[in-house]
Design a protein around this motif. Structure first.
Motif, short mmCIF file in Angstrom:
data_model
loop_
_atom_site.label_atom_id
_atom_site.label_comp_id
_atom_site.label_asym_id
_atom_site.label_seq_id
_atom_site.Cartn_x
_atom_site.Cartn_y
_atom_site.Cartn_z
N TYR A 1 -31.20 -31.10 -53.88
CA TYR A 1 -31.24 -29.64 -53.91
C TYR A 1 -32.66 -29.19 -54.17
N SER A 2 -33.13 -28.22 -53.38
CA SER A 2 -34.50 -27.73 -53.55
C SER A 2 -34.70 -27.11 -54.93
N THR A 3 -33.59 -26.68 -55.55
CA THR A 3 -33.67 -26.06 -56.88
C THR A 3 -33.72 -27.10 -58.00
N GLY A 4 -33.67 -28.40 -57.62
CA GLY A 4 -33.74 -29.45 -58.63
C GLY A 4 -32.51 -29.46 -59.52
N LEU A 5 -32.73 -29.44 -60.83
CA LEU A 5 -31.64 -29.52 -61.79
C LEU A 5 -31.11 -28.14 -62.19
N ASN A 6 -31.59 -27.09 -61.53
CA ASN A 6 -31.07 -25.76 -61.82
C ASN A 6 -29.60 -25.67 -61.40
N PRO A 7 -28.77 -24.92 -62.13
CA PRO A 7 -27.35 -24.81 -61.79
C PRO A 7 -27.13 -24.25 -60.39
N VAL A 8 -26.10 -24.79 -59.71
CA VAL A 8 -25.74 -24.34 -58.37
C VAL A 8 -24.52 -23.42 -58.44
N LYS A 9 -24.28 -22.73 -57.33
CA LYS A 9 -23.14 -21.83 -57.23
C LYS A 9 -22.07 -22.47 -56.34
N ILE A 10 -20.85 -22.53 -56.85
CA ILE A 10 -19.76 -23.22 -56.16
C ILE A 10 -18.66 -22.22 -55.81
N THR B 1 -24.57 -39.60 -55.66
CA THR B 1 -25.78 -40.40 -55.49
C THR B 1 -26.98 -39.52 -55.19
N ALA B 2 -26.82 -38.55 -54.31
CA ALA B 2 -27.96 -37.75 -53.86
C ALA B 2 -28.54 -36.90 -54.99
N ALA B 3 -27.69 -36.15 -55.69
CA ALA B 3 -28.17 -35.23 -56.72
C ALA B 3 -28.11 -35.82 -58.12
N VAL B 4 -27.39 -36.91 -58.33
CA VAL B 4 -27.09 -37.55 -59.62
C VAL B 4 -26.18 -36.62 -60.43
N ILE B 5 -26.77 -35.63 -61.10
CA ILE B 5 -25.99 -34.63 -61.84
C ILE B 5 -26.42 -33.25 -61.35
N SER B 6 -25.45 -32.43 -61.02
CA SER B 6 -25.75 -31.07 -60.55
C SER B 6 -24.94 -30.08 -61.36
N PRO B 7 -25.56 -29.41 -62.35
CA PRO B 7 -24.83 -28.42 -63.14
C PRO B 7 -24.39 -27.24 -62.29
N VAL B 8 -23.23 -26.70 -62.60
CA VAL B 8 -22.69 -25.54 -61.90
C VAL B 8 -22.86 -24.31 -62.79
N GLY B 9 -23.51 -23.29 -62.25
CA GLY B 9 -23.76 -22.07 -63.01
C GLY B 9 -22.77 -20.96 -62.72
N HIS B 10 -22.25 -20.96 -61.48
CA HIS B 10 -21.26 -19.95 -61.09
C HIS B 10 -20.14 -20.62 -60.31
N LEU B 11 -18.92 -20.20 -60.59
CA LEU B 11 -17.74 -20.72 -59.90
C LEU B 11 -16.93 -19.52 -59.44
N LYS B 12 -16.73 -19.39 -58.12
CA LYS B 12 -16.03 -18.24 -57.56
C LYS B 12 -14.67 -18.67 -57.01
N TRP B 13 -13.62 -18.08 -57.55
CA TRP B 13 -12.26 -18.33 -57.08
C TRP B 13 -11.63 -16.98 -56.72
N GLY B 14 -11.48 -16.74 -55.43
CA GLY B 14 -11.01 -15.42 -55.01
C GLY B 14 -12.00 -14.35 -55.42
N ASP B 15 -11.50 -13.36 -56.13
CA ASP B 15 -12.39 -12.29 -56.60
C ASP B 15 -12.97 -12.58 -57.98
N LYS B 16 -12.58 -13.69 -58.56
CA LYS B 16 -13.02 -14.02 -59.92
C LYS B 16 -14.29 -14.86 -59.88
N VAL B 17 -15.34 -14.39 -60.49
CA VAL B 17 -16.60 -15.12 -60.57
C VAL B 17 -16.82 -15.54 -62.03
N MET B 18 -16.88 -16.84 -62.25
CA MET B 18 -17.07 -17.37 -63.60
C MET B 18 -18.52 -17.83 -63.78
N THR B 19 -19.19 -17.30 -64.76
CA THR B 19 -20.55 -17.73 -65.10
C THR B 19 -20.45 -18.79 -66.19
#
Length: 355
Positions: free
Chosen positions: A168-177, A301-319
């Motif tokens: 990920y170009s953002t490195g270890l910064n949390p990603v949005k899922i 393997t590629a990212a090793v560990i990738s923290p998740v900062g946002h999780l969107k399920w339907g209309d619900k966005v979890m930070t």
């Protein structure tokens, strides 16, 4: 088997700026190739110059998808030597994928020997900068020129190498899922546990939808009840709920990730409560609402560990964790990359040296 070697007469210029390696688009001078022929078995192992390979337009892999692959890395450590992380697990998983896709299995010990020989030959391509590595892609595909649905009689096995930076170009910064509700990736009895090309092609529609909503990855739900969490497109998924580390169990529709397995072993060694079980997306949402969803992270393997900062399920966005990396994610990243790059002791016996 003796491995024949043909060295390139036109070596490529190696990258001079390792901060711009990217991931998976630069390839080294040589590749490993081996044939399979019915009645003869695996034969003619060789290391040859990297380049295009002729294939029939009727090759069965192009029409019916009989193909499997793996992914692992080689790391250059402080003393200049090179090492691999749990490569035996990759070849074991390659054979598990082969069984499911009716592809002849390989000799795992020979494959490790061949891989070491190839990486040693390409040692100058292993980058030196922190966070970089040599990505390794073994793969097998059917080559019979035949338009018909049956297991092939002829296959090619190849290993190609790619000096790479962060996935990920953002490195270890949390990603949005983004939680996918429309499409299905895999079901029990299918190929979800195999590392085969079709699984990734199937995921592209959901991935495109996630990107349209400005999310990097898709979290897939089970293909039957559509409520149990399975995995992310390129990673296994973990949740830390009220201090407990939870990941979906392996039921045949989830890839048995090697980084996933390693993360579980590290967490257990550190005294964390760890569970592999079915977990619904509703349970995740309830934990979030109750203030008990401490962390979410992916492993691969590629990212090793990738923290998740946002999780969107339907209309619900979890930070998650204020969109910051959490303590479990950070511990796992530091521990596993520390072992991979040789900055901390390998107490698990995971490292394989390139002599």
């Amino acid at each position: 088997m003796e491995i024949k070697i043909e060295k390139t007469t036109s070596p490529k210029a190696k990258p001079t700026d390792e901060s711009k390696l990217g991931f998976g688009h630069i390839f080294t001078d040589h590749m490993f190739v081996m044939n399979y022929d019915e009645g003869k078995g695996w034969n003619n192992p060789r290391i040859i110059p990297y380049g295009d390979f002729p294939i029939s337009p009727a090759a069965m892999c192009l029409h019916y998808g009989q193909e499997i692959f793996e992914g692992l890395k080689a790391y250059r450590i402080a003393d200049g030597s090179i090492q691999l992380f749990r490569p035996q697990e990759n070849f074991k998983r390659l054979n598990n994928s082969a069984k499911r896709m009716v592809i002849p299995e390989v000799d795992e010990d020979f494959m490790l020997y061949a891989l070491k020989k190839l990486v040693k030959m390409e040692a100058d391509w292993v980058p030196h900068s922190a966070g970089t590595s040599l990505y390794i892609r073994p793969f097998i595909f059917a080559t019979d020129p035949y338009v018909g649905v049956k297991p092939a009689d002829h296959y090619l096995l190849m290993i190609i190498l790619s000096p790479s930076g962060a996935y990920y170009s953002t490195g270890l910064n949390p990603v949005k899922i983004y939680v996918e509700n429309q499409y299905v990736r895999a079901v029990r009895g299918g190929t979800g546990f195999a590392k085969t090309a079709a699984n990734y092609a199937i995921s592209l529609a959901g991935q495109a939808e996630a990107h349209e909503q400005d999310y990097e990855q898709v979290l897939w739900l089970d293909g039957v009840e559509r409520k149990y969490v399975e995995e992310v497109g390129s990673m296994n998924i973990f949740f830390v709920i009220d201090g407990e580390v939870i990941t979906p169990e392996l039921t045949g529709s989830v890839l048995p990730g090697i980084t996933r397995k390693s993360a579980l072993e590290v967490c257990k060694s550190k005294g964390y409560k760890v569970s592999e079980r079915r977990i619904s997306i509703q349970e995740i949402a309830d934990a979030y609402d109750n203030g008990k969803l401490d962390e979410v992270f992916g492993t691969g393997t590629a990212a090793v560990i990738s923290p998740v900062g946002h999780l969107k399920w339907g209309d619900k966005v979890m930070t998650i964790n204020n969109n910051e990396i959490g303590p479990v994610s950070q511990m796992l990243y530091d521990t596993m990359t520390g072992i991979q790059w040789g900055t901390i002791p390998d107490d698990f016996g995971w490292i394989e040296k390139i002599d």
